[in-house]
Design an enzyme around this catalytic site. Structure first.
Site, mmCIF file in Angstrom:
data_model
loop_
_atom_site.group_PDB
_atom_site.id
_atom_site.type_symbol
_atom_site.label_atom_id
_atom_site.label_comp_id
_atom_site.label_asym_id
_atom_site.label_seq_id
_atom_site.Cartn_x
_atom_site.Cartn_y
_atom_site.Cartn_z
ATOM 1 N N GLY A 1 0.843 -1.202 0.000
ATOM 2 C CA GLY A 1 0.000 0.000 0.000
ATOM 3 C C GLY A 1 0.872 1.242 0.000
ATOM 4 O O GLY A 1 2.058 1.171 0.344
ATOM 5 N N CYS B 1 5.151 -6.125 1.794
ATOM 6 C CA CYS B 1 5.514 -4.702 1.884
ATOM 7 C C CYS B 1 4.728 -4.007 3.004
ATOM 8 O O CYS B 1 4.986 -4.267 4.178
ATOM 9 C CB CYS B 1 5.302 -4.051 0.514
ATOM 10 S SG CYS B 1 6.156 -2.490 0.369
ATOM 11 N N TYR B 2 3.720 -3.174 2.680
ATOM 12 C CA TYR B 2 2.925 -2.533 3.734
ATOM 13 C C TYR B 2 2.335 -3.595 4.669
ATOM 14 O O TYR B 2 2.266 -3.398 5.884
ATOM 15 C CB TYR B 2 1.793 -1.701 3.110
ATOM 16 C CG TYR B 2 0.969 -0.950 4.141
ATOM 17 C CD1 TYR B 2 1.321 0.339 4.531
ATOM 18 C CD2 TYR B 2 -0.147 -1.539 4.740
ATOM 19 C CE1 TYR B 2 0.589 1.017 5.495
ATOM 20 C CE2 TYR B 2 -0.882 -0.870 5.696
ATOM 21 C CZ TYR B 2 -0.518 0.411 6.059
ATOM 22 O OH TYR B 2 -1.247 1.082 7.013
ATOM 23 N N HIS C 1 8.126 -7.652 -3.455
ATOM 24 C CA HIS C 1 6.855 -8.081 -4.057
ATOM 25 C C HIS C 1 7.021 -9.404 -4.816
ATOM 26 O O HIS C 1 7.495 -9.400 -5.950
ATOM 27 C CB HIS C 1 6.339 -6.996 -5.012
ATOM 28 C CG HIS C 1 5.818 -5.800 -4.295
ATOM 29 N ND1 HIS C 1 4.494 -5.629 -3.994
ATOM 30 C CD2 HIS C 1 6.467 -4.723 -3.783
ATOM 31 C CE1 HIS C 1 4.336 -4.488 -3.334
ATOM 32 N NE2 HIS C 1 5.517 -3.917 -3.193
ATOM 33 N N GLU D 1 4.769 -11.096 -6.187
ATOM 34 C CA GLU D 1 3.781 -11.192 -7.263
ATOM 35 C C GLU D 1 4.255 -10.558 -8.567
ATOM 36 O O GLU D 1 3.631 -10.731 -9.612
ATOM 37 C CB GLU D 1 2.445 -10.552 -6.818
ATOM 38 C CG GLU D 1 2.434 -9.028 -6.668
ATOM 39 C CD GLU D 1 2.960 -8.525 -5.315
ATOM 40 O OE1 GLU D 1 3.795 -9.213 -4.717
ATOM 41 O OE2 GLU D 1 2.565 -7.434 -4.893
ATOM 42 N N ASP E 1 -17.327 -10.429 -23.196
ATOM 43 C CA ASP E 1 -17.954 -10.625 -21.885
ATOM 44 C C ASP E 1 -19.446 -10.961 -21.990
ATOM 45 O O ASP E 1 -19.922 -11.894 -21.355
ATOM 46 C CB ASP E 1 -17.764 -9.377 -21.006
ATOM 47 C CG ASP E 1 -16.324 -8.923 -20.997
ATOM 48 O OD1 ASP E 1 -15.457 -9.776 -21.267
ATOM 49 O OD2 ASP E 1 -16.065 -7.741 -20.750
ATOM 50 N N LYS F 1 -10.285 -10.743 -17.374
ATOM 51 C CA LYS F 1 -10.587 -10.825 -18.810
ATOM 52 C C LYS F 1 -10.074 -12.114 -19.463
ATOM 53 O O LYS F 1 -10.799 -12.792 -20.184
ATOM 54 C CB LYS F 1 -9.967 -9.609 -19.523
ATOM 55 C CG LYS F 1 -10.361 -9.466 -20.965
ATOM 56 C CD LYS F 1 -11.573 -8.599 -21.075
ATOM 57 C CE LYS F 1 -12.055 -8.422 -22.472
ATOM 58 N NZ LYS F 1 -13.306 -7.671 -22.484
#
Ligand code: XMP
Length: 515
Positions: free
Chosen positions: A55, A82-83, A171, A173, A229, A371
């Site tokens: 964050g 992190c945060y 991070h 990710e 979609d 998506k």
């Protein structure tokens, strides 16, 4: 068995990536903003692990996001990123200080102690991770221990093994963290004990059961736009309730070449789905006459669309549900209370989200998917790739690509040029490498010469971008010869255009569409 990893969002730009990585590893994951976490979130018992995201704030700042401490007593493993790491540290009595040497981007990390979180990761002396922080842990809380460090951050990874609480300053990710995926896998598989069975087939079966339960004997109405979609939504619901689904396609006269026919073929012939086509181009052109302001154009199209859709819905009997192709990023964006901008750049118009007044209950079966996951589901449902892999197309259609006032003649010119550009891209094998490509027609004329004659015609702009989610975009790099070929083909085959330009603007500062 249903199992999931809960990601608590503290406002990081890359929170969505955590959910992506976990789903890629075969576990369902959900993002919930920190402020929406309630005790009942955990009641159903299928949350097997919790991740605190990064964050933008400092934990010591007033009003920085916090979480109730009962979360640490749920006996569910926690990974703070992190945060998230800093918050855990603070809430367990450690201290955080501003880092003198802030670390943004790639940095090297070294392992200090073995941990189940880092099993088979960071095996070298120096290992690349991706950092983005200006604070760091200064004092580790009691019962936590140091696991890895970087040059500027002594406590880059910490753990309390007994409570199964872990924190990483970098991070995992982000792709630049080498071994990041392994770290996430270690957490969800070895620490949380997830069985990693989630995949599209599993999701499809699960969602089919949910639709059956929710809809029962009622009827559902679904607006089609021609996009991925709404197509996937309709085919999915049709596979559950068959003839009780009514699909509606409003032909605004602002669609791409062959679009209406393609939808008709796919729905009526390929899937034998009930489809109502409402031909409404006359009224759209009439309402748009003389209007050049982009926002006005968007609003007119959106409003007209609702009117037609509402009228149709009011004529149907026993319809209880309105199906929409809402995706997970739309849900997160409307939920997130962090980092929301209040400036309206464009009023996006979709088939979905519009007819709130109709008193129908919403059916949004894709609202947990990204998506590309919708595309995967489309494949599971045997929707041809020519539909599932299509570039996105905006709700207001060609009207926002014909700059200035909209009229039938110029829409025809634009539609023809667009079809030529897209076909050339397909022939060149570039369609799947591009996120979105299209033509724009400018409302100005330029002088040219064709044969022995002077021409005075319009300018066509080619736009092609690469992007992950449409939030940012870069102009696609074509070979010069390809662009020249596009220019020649369009000018030779489309009367009304005598000049073709290529748009190099990225987003920001531009937007993908011109209006
Ligand atoms: P912009 O122009 O805002 O576009 O950079 C980002 C992405 O959104 C699409 N777009 C729309 N999609 N309804 C939609 O469903 C709309 O009104 C709309 N306006 C823009 C655009 O095509 C691009 O993919």
């Amino acid at each position: 068995m249903k199992e999931s990893i809960l990601i608590i969002d503290f406002g990081s730009q890359v929170t969505k990536l955590i959910a992506r990585r976990i789903r890629e590893l075969g576990v369902f994951s959900q993002i919930i903003p920190f402020s929406d976490i309630k005790k009942k979130t955990f009641k159903e018992g299928f949350i097997k692990g919790i991740i605190f995201s990064g964050g933008p704030k400092s934990v010591d700042e007033p009003n920085s996001p916090k979480i109730s401490k009962y979360i640490y007593e749920l006996d569910i493993p926690i990974l703070g990123i992190c945060y998230g790491l800093q918050l855990i540290t603070q809430q367990f009595g450690g201290t955080i200080i501003p880092s003198q040497d802030r670390e943004f981007g790639k940095t090297n990390i070294a392992l200090k102690k073995k941990s189940p979180l880092l099993e088979n990761v960071f095996l070298k002396k120096k290992n690349q991770v991706w950092m983005s922080h200006s604070d760091k842990v200064f004092k580790v809380p009691n019962n936590f221990e140091q696991i890895a460090s970087t040059e500027n951050c002594e406590f880059a990874v910490i753990q309390n093994l007994k409570k199964k609480i872990f924190g990483v300053q970098f991070h995992p990710e982000v792709v630049h963290t080498i071994g990041g995926e392994k770290i996430i896998n270690n957490f969800i598989k070895n620490i949380c004990g997830c069985s990693r069975k989630w995949n599209m087939k599993y999701f499809k079966n699960q969602i089919i059961e949910e639709i059956k339960k929710k809809v029962g004997q009622d009827k559902v109405i679904c607006g089609l736009s021609g996009g991925v979609d709404s197509t996937v939504t309709a085919v999915l619901i049709n596979s559950v309730i068959g003839k009780k689904l009514i699909c509606v396609f409003v032909d605004t006269g602002l669609m791409r070449e062959g679009e209406s026919a393609q939808i008709e073929t796919l729905f009526k012939k390929h899937f034998q789905i009930k489809l109502e086509i409402i031909k409404a181009s006359k009224i759209f052109y009439k309402k748009l006459q003389g209007v050049s302001n982009p926002e006005k154009k968007r609003k007119i199209i959106g409003n007209q669309f609702i009117k037609i859709f509402e009228k149709f819905a009011s004529q149907q009997r026993n319809v209880k549900f309105l199906a929409q192709g809402t995706l997970y990023p739309d849900v997160i964006e409307s939920l997130s209370k962090i980092g929301k901008t209040s400036v309206t750049i464009k009023s996006h118009h979709n088939v979905g989200g519009l007819p709130k007044k109709m008193k129908l209950k919403l059916l949004e079966p894709l609202k947990e998917l990204f998506k590309d996951e919708v595309r995967m589901l489309g494949k599971e449902l045997n929707i041809p790739e020519s539909f599932t892999e299509r570039h996105p197309f905006p709700g207001p259609g060609l009207a926002i690509r014909l700059l200035g006032c909209v009229d039938k003649k110029n829409i025809k010119i634009l539609r023809k040029a667009d079809a030529i550009f897209i076909n050339l891209i397909k022939e060149e094998g570039l369609y799947d490498k591009i996120w979105q490509a299209f033509c724009v027609l400018l409302p100005v004329k330029t002088v040219g010469v064709m044969g022995d004659n002077r021409t005075y015609e319009k300018i066509c702009v080619l736009r092609a971008v690469t992007s992950v989610d449409g939030m940012t975009a870069e102009a696609f790099k074509f070979e010069d010869d390809f662009l020249k070929r596009c220019s020649n083909e369009i000018i030779n085959r489309v009367p009304g255009i005598n000049r073709v330009c290529y748009d190099f603007t990225s987003k920001p500062p531009g937007t993908v569409e011109f209006e």
